[in-house]
Structures are given as structure tokens and as C-alpha cells.
Scaffold this active site. Structure first.
Site: not given
Length: 539
Positions: A118, A134, A174-175, A245-246, A293
Site C-alpha cells: 500500500d 508498506q 500498517f497503513s 486501521r488505515d 480497508e
């Protein structure tokens, strides 16, 4: 083993079993990662940032990561010091980008080594475009997520910098996203505009973070993105639901605050607001059917009417809403639509703080390469526009104009007649290609395009385009056939009609078949055909 330098280089082999490597000091776990470690027949090296362990006497042990909790995994081996291992350089050995490698794409961004996925934290600050992504520095598997970092001044040539974020006791990284804190809301401005990164601290993804939840944390740079400092009050956002997340953070003028889009679970997302980038409050939860996501959130004015501003909310698979903020809520003005119809593009993100009104984006192309120390590539950089087509609003994607600066050997053909008995064939250069075709839209006609061994079918009977087992709508108005094709060694990207449909797929260019051929089942006029070679290196 005394850690004396910034990096530890570990040998690995993509054919070996995945191993859990633990860095232990006085029986206390300091760091851990997963790698296909191979001390005897390695293929390449992974560079692990161990700066935080300098001066410590560390024991490295490894177990079988593919059989956790079994007797097999409990056989522990130690990496013993000898003449070859461990290897500790002060800096990463120069790994030149070799475009002659049969798998390294010509013009799509790849990491010099390791896993790439990502795009994260796309931001423009002080004349420099920053791109984070990532990154697994310890192999070509989706493990050990860090944030890689590259910079550019022309959006074409990217220079890789050192890893920006590496895991801590809150989990792998993570993102997320980035903003340029021009108004100094965090009170940290120095010579450079502060670059603020919002990232997912993925609790439970490493041994050190066992039992920790998924949270959102913050890091910032005051030296132009060369180094990043974690915020002392992390996490800035506790867990809301599942593996939320993200985070995507953007300034919203109509709300007079920063807005964060955050993925929750299933197809659910939430929006949060903040006036200082630190304290966040949820103000809306909704679903994006068909998607999950990596949310993206950005404003666009309607093409031809700069006074009419809309907001686009999209997910990792490119389903999107077009709407506006009204009375403190995001309100969609029409049903959800879909931009991408292929199998490769995922997790697209747009740049923050761009000069002017352009909206530019990268996505991850899920392309894996055999027997090389790198995996994954980013898409061609695209520009997004919002168009009113047949009284509906469509998000449209087209390659950025900067691509023309790396286009060579351009061939242009006009008014080509093709039919069942009259095909057109033209030699093409061996390399990355940028092809544009505009033709008459003839109901009942089927045009087949073969280029470098790849077949594209433009079916005007069904109004659909087919390529590499993917199918996309072809035209809304059905008045013309319009197609932009970007081909690289392992991928194809198709920008269809006015860009309201996009397709990205993994393919293999057959450079033995260095021609473009067009044929049709009935008379069709190709009004324009252009073929250009794309190359980043000087010719």
C-alpha cells in the site's frame, strides 16, 4: 552478539521455511521479525534497522514461524557469531535499480529490495513530493510491516530514503496517511514544514505486541522528512472496533477542522474530527458496500464548474461515494459507484497539500516476481477528475501529464480502416508502452487489439472491455471508443472512455511479439492511434 552499527544484515532464501527471529537481551525480548532465514544457501540479504539496540549484547534465536504452538516450532536454533554472520553495516549497501533485470518494471515504482504494498502518507512539502509505502525489509513476504520512504521533485524519478517508521512494542506499522502542518497546529514548526504521519499500530502482529489492540499513532518530522519522531502520547486514538486501521487525514474547509477516515470492520468506516491533529472525536459511522480497508477522502470540483465542490470517499477496492459535508455529516449525493474493474490495483491513496487544485493518486499493483529480492509495484501516477456524464457524477482517472516527459519514439496514425478482412499491424518498441486509441463506436462491432502478446477485446455488442480475464464497462454515451493503455514488463493499465473506468492486471509482456495488431468483425474507423515508448533513464 554486541550490536555496534545501525543495520544488521540477515541472509534469506525465498524457498526456505518462514522463521521467527527473536532479538533477546537478558531473557527479555527486544525485537522480533519473520524472515525466510537461510545461513547456508542464501539468495540475498535483508537489512534490519537495529539502531535502538546499539550497545546491547543481543542473542538471536529462531523458530519455525509456520508451525506456531507445535513441537516442531519449539526446536530453537541460535545464530552464532562467525566470520560471515552476523554482518553489521553502518548503512545499507548500495542496491542499484537495474532496469535490465527481466522482472524489474521500466517505469513503475518498485522498492530496491523487499516487499512493497500500500502507498502511505503521500504528501507535498517544501518543494518535495514524499511517498511512503508498506515495506518488509526482511524478505518478499507480507510480514514485518515498516514504512518505506521515497522522494521526488518531478513525480517521475524517485529517490529511496531510509525507512521512515519501524515496528515498536505497539505492533507492526500498517497503513495510514500524512499531512503538512503548515499552520503549526502541533506547535513544532522549525525550518521545515512539519510532516505528520498517521499510521496503524497493528497490535498483536508481533511477539512484542501480543495482547495489544489495533490503534492509531502519530509520528512527525521537522527536518524535511529525513528523520521521524514518535509522538510521546501515542496512541492518539484507541481501538474503536476490531482491527480498525488505515487512517486518512485531510483538512476540510467546510467543517473547519481536520477529518480522519478510518476503516472499522466488514464494510464499515467512521469519520472523526480534530482541531489540533492530536485529539479526535467520532462524528459519523457508515458502510461502503462492496469495499473494505484503506479509505481515501478528498475534495474535487466538478469539471467545468470550479464553484461546485464535492467530496469523494473511496475504499481499497475503488468503490466510491460522491457527496458533500452538510450539517456536520458526509452526505452522498448518489449511489455508490466503482472505478476499478481489474484484479491488481488496490489501496489507492491521494496526495495531500498539492499546489493548485490537482488530485493525484498511486495505488498498489499486486504483482509478485519470481526469484528476485523485490515484490510489488505502484501504479502509474494518475490524476482524478469529477465529471458529469449523462446527469451522473463519475470519478475519472487518467495518467498524469508528466508522463509525456518520459515518452519517446512517438508514432501517430490517423484514419485507419479495419474490418474482418483488413487488419492493421505495426511494430512497437521493446519496453514500456503508452498507447492511445480513439475510434468510432459501432453497435455490433467487436475490435480486438493484440500487443506484446496481450489481447484486449472491445465488445460494442455488450458494451464491455475484456482483458486478462477481467471485464469492464466500455462507454457510457456509446458515441466513441476511447482507450489509453500503459504496458510494462509485468502489468497492464487501461484507462477507458473518459477515464471513468479503470482496469489494472498482472500480465507478462512477450517482447518476442513486438507488434500491435487491430482487427474487427465489421468496418470500424480508428480515428487516432498513438504509440510511445516510456523510459525513465536517459535515451
Amino acid at each position: 552478539m554486541l550490536i555496534q552499527k545501525k543495520y544488521l544484515a540477515l541472509p534469506y532464501n525465498n524457498g526456505m521455511v518462514l522463521k521467527q527471529v527473536s532479538f533477546i537481551e537478558n531473557d527479555i525480548l527486544q525485537f522480533d521479525l519473520k524472515i525466510k532465514l537461510d545461513l547456508f544457501t542464501p539468495e540475498c540479504w535483508a537489512y534490519v534497522d537495529v539502531a535502538s539496540l546499539i550497545g546491547k549484547d543481543i542473542k538471536l534465536v529462531f523458530t519455525n514461524a509456520e508451525a506456531p504452538g507445535t513441537l516442531q516450532s519449539q526446536f530453537v536454533a541460535e545464530i552464532n557469531e562467525n566470520e560471515q554472520y552476523p554482518y553489521m553495516p553502518e548503512q545499507i549497501d548500495d542496491i542499484p535499480i537495474d532496469y535490465n533485470n527481466k522482472y524489474r518494471p521500466y517505469v513503475h515504482f518498485t522498492a530496491p529490495y523487499g516487499w512493497l504494498s500500500d502507498p502511505n502518507g503521500l504528501v507535498y512539502a517544501d518543494g518535495v513530493y514524499h511517498m511512503f509505502y508498506q515495506f518488509n525489509p526482511a524478505g518478499v513476504d507480507k510480514e514485518n510491516m515498516h514504512w518505506g520512504h521515497a522522494v521526488s521533485r518531478d513525480l517521475l524519478h524517485w529517490e529511496n530514503l531510509e525507512v521512515a517508521l519501524f515496528p515498536d512494542d505497539k505492533g507492526f506499522i500498517f497503513s495510514g496517511s500524512a499531512v503538512a502542518d503548515k499552520d503549526n497546529m502541533m506547535g513544532i514548526k522549525e525550518q521545515y514544514t512539519p510532516i505528520v504521519l498517521f499510521y496503524t499500530a497493528a497490535g498483536g502482529t508481533s511477539e512484542r505486541s501480543k495482547g495489544e489492540p489495533f490503534t492509531v499513532s502519530l509520528a512527525y518530522s521537522v527536518d524535511g522528512g529525513h528523520t521521524f519522531t514518535r509522538y510521546e502520547g501515542n496512541p492518539i486514538l484507541p481501538n474503536i472496533a476490531g482491527k480498525n486501521r488505515d487512517p486518512k487525514v485531510v483538512w476540510c474547509t467546510s467543517m473547519n477542522c481536520y477529518v480522519m477516515a478510518l476503516y472499522l470492520e466488514d464494510s464499515r468506516y467512521c469519520l472523526l474530527s480534530s482541531e489540533n491533529l492530536i485529539e479526535w472525536k467520532v462524528f459519523q459511522i457508515f458502510t461502503l458496500p462492496g469495499d473494505s480497508e484503506c479509505p481515501d477522502l478528498y475534495s474535487l470540483t466538478l469539471e467545468g464548474d470550479n464553484s461546485c465542490e464535492y467530496w469523494v470517499f473511496s475504499g481499497a477496492s475503488d468503490y466510491y461515494y460522491v457527496g458533500q459535508f452538510q450539517d456536520g455529516q458526509f452526505v452522498s449525493t448518489q449511489p455508490v459507484k466503482k472505478l476499478h474493474y481489474g484484479k491488481s490495483s488496490y489501496a489507492a491513496q491521494t496526495f495531500s497539500n498539492l499546489p493548485g487544485s490537482r488530485v493525484l493518486r498511486f495505488s498498489w499493483q499486486r504483482v509478485e516476481f519470481p526469484q528476485v529480492p523485490f515484490s510489488g509495484q505502484l501504479s502509474i501516477l494518475g490524476e482524478l477528475k469529477l465529471k458529469n456524464i449523462e446527469n451522473e457524477l463519475y470519478l475519472c482517472l487518467w495518467p498524469v501529464d508528466e508522463i509525456n516527459n518520459i515518452a519517446y519514439k512517438n508514432q501517430v496514425f490517423n484514419r485507419i480502416n479495419i474490418s474482418k478482412d483488413n487488419e492493421f499491424i505495426q511494430a512497437v518498441p521493446r519496453g514500456a508502452l503508452d498507447i492511445f486509441i480513439e475510434a468510432s463506436y459501432i453497435p455490433g462491432a467487436v475490435v480486438t487489439i493484440d500487443v506484446l502478446g496481450v489481447t484486449i477485446t472491445c465488445d460494442m455488442v455488450r458494451n464491455q472491455l475484456c482483458c486478462a480475464e477481467s471485464i469492464s464497462p466500455m462507454s457510457i454515451k456509446q458515441r466513441k471508443l476511447r482507450l489509453r493503455i500503459i504496458l510494462d514488463k509485468n502489468s497492464i493499465e487501461l484507462f477507458i472512455d473518459d477515464g471513468e473506468f479503470y482496469m489494472s492486471n498482472k500480465i507478462i509482456c512477450d517482447y518476442n511479439l513486438n507488434y500491435l495488431r487491430m482487427r474487427a468483425n465489421s468496418d470500424v474507423l480508428i480515428k487516432t492511434l498513438s504509440i510511445a515508448q516510456l523510459q525513465l533513464e536517459d535515451i
